[in-house]
Design an enzyme around this catalytic site. Sequence first.
Site, PDB file in Angstrom:
ATOM      1  N   ASP A 162     130.702  25.355  33.371  1.00 36.35           N
ATOM      2  CA  ASP A 162     129.419  24.640  33.297  1.00 36.35           C
ATOM      3  C   ASP A 162     128.989  24.568  31.828  1.00 36.35           C
ATOM      4  OD1 ASP A 162     129.772  25.490  36.001  1.00 36.35           O
ATOM      5  OD2 ASP A 162     127.611  25.375  36.373  1.00 36.35           O
ATOM      6  N   LYS A 225     125.282  18.265  36.796  1.00 38.04           N
ATOM      7  CA  LYS A 225     124.366  19.359  37.133  1.00 38.04           C
ATOM      8  C   LYS A 225     123.026  19.099  36.472  1.00 38.04           C
ATOM      9  CE  LYS A 225     124.009  24.385  36.285  1.00 38.04           C
ATOM     10  NZ  LYS A 225     124.754  25.578  35.806  1.00 38.04           N
ATOM     11  N   LYS A 261     125.339  19.079  41.347  1.00 33.21           N
ATOM     12  CA  LYS A 261     124.816  20.448  41.424  1.00 33.21           C
ATOM     13  C   LYS A 261     123.366  20.473  40.973  1.00 33.21           C
ATOM     14  CE  LYS A 261     125.402  25.166  39.601  1.00 33.21           C
ATOM     15  NZ  LYS A 261     126.285  26.099  38.842  1.00 33.21           N
TER      16      LYS A 261
END
Length: 316
Positions: A162, A225, A261
């Site tokens: 991430d 995300k 996400k």
Amino acid sequence: MEHQHQHGGHDCHCGHDNSHEHHTDKYREMVAASSAPADDNTVLKAVEKIIAGHKTENDNADVWRFLLSTIDLTTLNATDSSRSVTRFVERVNDFEDEHPDLPSVAAVCVYPNFAQVVRSTLDVSDVNVACVAGGFPSSQTFLEVKVAETALAVADGADEIDIVMNLGDFLDGDWESVTDEIAEIKHSCHQAHLKVILETGALQSAANIRAASVLSLYAGADFLKTSTGKGYAGASLEAAYVMACCIKDYYEATGKKVGFKAAGGITTTADAVAYYTVIKEVLGEDWLTPDLFRIGASRLANNLLSSILGEETKFF
């Protein structure tokens, strides 16, 4: 849900200078070609309509169980240590033994220096090792450091990485640098999946979120995300909606399914159900799998578990 996508074609007026224009015409064209909405009011109304029309039908035990299986169980504290991370992972191992009828979480998410600790402690085969990298949470370091940190985490056993996109370059209008950087980090991921964090609380507008989504998608992101949960407002349903519309657009153009996400401030069962509802209505049933839908949380797991079991539970 096609009618939700007829608001497209808005130009992205981000109010930045055009000094990079001759380089980045193709990036501006790519963003302008997106049919995802870039008008804040349009997005607000679309989300209100989805939540009012569909949230109640999704607020049930089957959905709660599914949501549990989408959690990236996260510890990102300055006080994390090999010992504390080991204990954290052992709870995930214990969960499988104590609740064999319930799904495990999707991943354990830690700082990159703990990838090996998670990998060596984790006994549950279908739980992934996720690491933040790339100068998380600010993304303010040398590209060489971002690339090295990513590669080291993957070498130590990370399945997922991430990173935060370069917000400074994005807001300066240097979209070419933003895209090139993501592509370079993606290259250093090898077989691991790359989640690109847009930090939607810093981007604020639907126009910015749309542009950041499109750039990240075309740079090779495996997931979009919302947020880091550090320093800026966390996830919002409006940001999720814009990102989902961009993912849908990208899928229709390329045939590639990119995950979504939500992270940052999602703590209650009701919050999680709301994100599930937006993704289901925009992207459809195909995205309702831990491979394509995640929620990053530290407290949500206990709240979902409490909802499922019908009593206050603090397992994790």
